[in-house]
Design a protein around this motif. Structure first.
Motif, PDB file in Angstrom:
ATOM      1  N   ALA A  85       0.857  -1.183   0.000  1.00 10.78           N
ATOM      2  CA  ALA A  85       0.000   0.000   0.000  1.00 10.78           C
ATOM      3  C   ALA A  85       0.892   1.232   0.000  1.00 10.78           C
ATOM      4  O   ALA A  85       1.093   1.889   1.026  1.00 10.78           O
ATOM      5  N   GLY A  86       1.442   1.567  -1.143  1.00 10.92           N
ATOM      6  CA  GLY A  86       2.356   2.682  -1.274  1.00 10.92           C
ATOM      7  C   GLY A  86       3.791   2.273  -1.010  1.00 10.92           C
ATOM      8  O   GLY A  86       4.079   1.153  -0.556  1.00 10.92           O
ATOM      9  N   ALA A  87       4.720   3.188  -1.283  1.00  6.66           N
ATOM     10  CA  ALA A  87       6.137   2.910  -1.064  1.00  6.66           C
ATOM     11  C   ALA A  87       6.486   2.899   0.420  1.00  6.66           C
ATOM     12  O   ALA A  87       7.384   2.171   0.842  1.00  6.66           O
ATOM     13  N   GLU A  88       5.788   3.702   1.225  1.00  5.36           N
ATOM     14  CA  GLU A  88       6.107   3.775   2.650  1.00  5.36           C
ATOM     15  C   GLU A  88       5.938   2.421   3.330  1.00  5.36           C
ATOM     16  O   GLU A  88       6.781   2.012   4.138  1.00  5.36           O
ATOM     17  N   GLU A  89       4.866   1.709   3.006  1.00  5.55           N
ATOM     18  CA  GLU A  89       4.689   0.382   3.601  1.00  5.55           C
ATOM     19  C   GLU A  89       5.807  -0.549   3.148  1.00  5.55           C
ATOM     20  O   GLU A  89       6.329  -1.341   3.941  1.00  5.55           O
ATOM     21  N   GLY A  90       6.186  -0.465   1.881  1.00  3.30           N
ATOM     22  CA  GLY A  90       7.266  -1.302   1.381  1.00  3.30           C
ATOM     23  C   GLY A  90       8.566  -1.037   2.104  1.00  3.30           C
ATOM     24  O   GLY A  90       9.293  -1.968   2.492  1.00  3.30           O
ATOM     25  N   LEU A  91       8.901   0.239   2.301  1.00  5.76           N
ATOM     26  CA  LEU A  91      10.126   0.594   3.012  1.00  5.76           C
ATOM     27  C   LEU A  91      10.077   0.078   4.449  1.00  5.76           C
ATOM     28  O   LEU A  91      11.040  -0.541   4.930  1.00  5.76           O
ATOM     29  N   TYR A  92       8.972   0.321   5.115  1.00  5.56           N
ATOM     30  CA  TYR A  92       8.833  -0.087   6.517  1.00  5.56           C
ATOM     31  C   TYR A  92       8.973  -1.603   6.668  1.00  5.56           C
ATOM     32  O   TYR A  92       9.722  -2.104   7.512  1.00  5.56           O
ATOM     33  N   ILE A  93       8.285  -2.325   5.823  1.00 11.20           N
ATOM     34  CA  ILE A  93       8.309  -3.788   5.931  1.00 11.20           C
ATOM     35  C   ILE A  93       9.670  -4.338   5.549  1.00 11.20           C
ATOM     36  O   ILE A  93      10.177  -5.299   6.167  1.00 11.20           O
ATOM     37  N   SER A 220       2.954   6.548  -7.190  1.00  7.94           N
ATOM     38  CA  SER A 220       2.679   7.888  -6.677  1.00  7.94           C
ATOM     39  C   SER A 220       3.482   8.987  -7.336  1.00  7.94           C
ATOM     40  O   SER A 220       2.941  10.062  -7.610  1.00  7.94           O
ATOM     41  N   LYS A 221       4.764   8.776  -7.555  1.00  8.10           N
ATOM     42  CA  LYS A 221       5.670   9.884  -7.859  1.00  8.10           C
ATOM     43  C   LYS A 221       5.797  10.119  -9.360  1.00  8.10           C
ATOM     44  O   LYS A 221       5.245  11.074  -9.893  1.00  8.10           O
ATOM     45  N   ARG A 229      -2.337   4.403  -3.993  1.00  9.97           N
ATOM     46  CA  ARG A 229      -1.672   3.753  -2.863  1.00  9.97           C
ATOM     47  C   ARG A 229      -1.154   2.374  -3.238  1.00  9.97           C
ATOM     48  O   ARG A 229      -1.346   1.388  -2.520  1.00  9.97           O
ATOM     49  N   ILE A 230      -0.479   2.271  -4.368  1.00  9.10           N
ATOM     50  CA  ILE A 230       0.108   1.005  -4.806  1.00  9.10           C
ATOM     51  C   ILE A 230       1.609   1.204  -5.007  1.00  9.10           C
ATOM     52  O   ILE A 230       2.058   2.010  -5.824  1.00  9.10           O
ATOM     53  N   PRO A 258      -9.678  -2.355  -6.364  1.00  8.75           N
ATOM     54  CA  PRO A 258      -9.795  -1.332  -7.416  1.00  8.75           C
ATOM     55  C   PRO A 258      -8.456  -0.665  -7.731  1.00  8.75           C
ATOM     56  O   PRO A 258      -8.144  -0.407  -8.894  1.00  8.75           O
ATOM     57  N   SER A 259      -7.664  -0.398  -6.698  1.00  8.93           N
ATOM     58  CA  SER A 259      -6.372   0.234  -6.919  1.00  8.93           C
ATOM     59  C   SER A 259      -5.445  -0.659  -7.726  1.00  8.93           C
ATOM     60  O   SER A 259      -4.655  -0.177  -8.548  1.00  8.93           O
TER      61      SER A 259
END
Length: 377
Positions: A85-93, A220-221, A229-230, A258-259
């Motif tokens: 769900a976005g890059a932030e979740e990827g970075l965090y995980i 996003s960018k 949010r993908i 949907p996303s």
């Protein structure tokens, strides 16, 4: 795990992002409407959208989406992709999956805050500063010197946020080789890839350079679709992919159906969307060049090598923090002062601000900015 600090950028945006009249520090390219995006869909994806059932999706991500993402790489297959769900979740995980107490990580500065604070909550971290005096150059010798026997991750971001720096291909390839030789995971934030001013400077993707490297990207960018949010991580290390998927069970579990369909449409049409967004930036940069030339006594300006953010220097005696505060309060023009990008790891510039160059029609914001500056003289 150490408690994470407040996310300075998001806290600042919570106050100003949707109330300031002119959002002149946006980090994304100009977005699209649903109608515009659906107009780029092929027949199969349009049918998938219209017939979509709103159930759970696969934790790894929709197979069609992962196949489309894999098409962006040279050596990555659909099974090498995990969606988030976005890059932030990827970075965090990714940091949760790769780092543990007793490990060590190396992180570039200045940086997007979570690139530093998430590893710091898990283990020891050494910062390596991009050299402001040398056009934000990356010192590979400094990276090598920072490595330890316990180093598990080297985290980088090019095109860089907030400076817009793109290093040379040879340097990036050498960095990937260094990490692979030492058994270190290169974590490469590539969310601005595709918006380089010079196409010859587009870097290879880390996941293509080394089996253990991780490439982070998002809709996003560069594509200008943050509302989807993908995001995703591409990595050819099967054990790493498994850890990422299992860690995601504790966060979003799966993405919004949907996303995922809309992201699949966007990624298949990425050539068209990126050409559009590069065109917007190319049209905008002369406007920013002219603005900063007019006010050369107050600013040092350099256009970004890539991406859609830049990091000018403010020369005023009042300091950049007070300057940005007064600008948004009195003129409604939002910028991000350098305090947002301060680091616990290295010294970082205290006289710069982030400005966005990827949104359409920046003229009203620049005019309001200029009018405010003239009124202060």
């Amino acid at each position: 795990m150490t408690r994470l600090p407040d996310f300075r950028l998001e806290t600042y945006f919570s106050r100003w992002e949707f109330t300031a009249r002119h959002h002149l520090t946006a980090s994304d390219a100009q977005t699209m409407t649903m109608a515009e995006l659906l107009g780029l869909a092929d027949a199969d994806d349009r049918r998938a959208w219209e017939e979509l059932a709103l159930g759970y999706t696969e934790t790894f991500g929709d197979p069609g989406l992962r196949e489309a993402i894999a098409g962006m790489y040279e050596t990555v297959g659909a099974d090498d992709v995990v969606c988030f769900a976005g890059a932030e979740e990827g970075l965090y995980i990714a940091m949760q999956a790769l780092l543990d107490r007793g490990d060590h990580a190396v992180v570039l500065t200045p940086n997007y805050q979570s690139a530093e604070t998430v590893p710091l909550a898990l283990c020891e971290v050494t910062g390596v500063a991009l050299d402001e005096k040398q056009d934000w150059a990356l010192d590979l010798d400094a990276v090598t010197a920072a490595l330890r026997p316990t180093t598990k991750v080297v985290s980088v971001n090019f095109p860089h946020n907030p400076t817009g720096k793109v290093i040379d291909r040879a340097e990036f390839t050498a960095l990937a080789a260094l990490c692979e030789e030492r058994g270190i995971h290169l974590f490469s934030d590539e969310v601005y890839r595709g918006l380089e001013r010079d196409p010859a400077r587009i870097l290879p993707q880390a996941a293509d350079l080394a089996p253990s490297a991780l490439s982070l990207n998002v809709t996003s960018k560069s594509l200008g679709l943050p509302g989807l949010r993908i995001g995703w991580i591409a990595c050819r290390d099967r054990a790493v992919r498994s850890r990422l998927e299992r860690a995601k069970h504790y966060t979003t579990i799966c993405n919004a159906a949907p996303s995922e369909v809309l992201a699949r449409i966007a990624i298949k049409a990425r050539a068209t969307i990126l050409e559009r967004n590069r065109g917007i930036i190319a049209a905008n940069l002369p406007l920013f060049d002219a603005f900063f030339a007019e006010h050369a006594d107050l600013f040092e300006w350099q256009a970004p090598d890539g991406g859609c953010v830049a990091y000018p220097r403010y020369l005023g005696a009042d300091g950049v923090e007070a300057f940005c505060t007064r600008l948004v309060e009195e003129a409604g023009v939002l910028l991000l002062p350098s305090g947002i990008y301060r680091s616990e790891l290295t010294d970082t510039p205290a006289d710069r601000f982030r400005i966005g160059v990827g949104r359409s029609n920046p003229e009203p914001a620049l005019q309001a900015f200029a009018d405010w500056l003239r009124a202060r003289r």
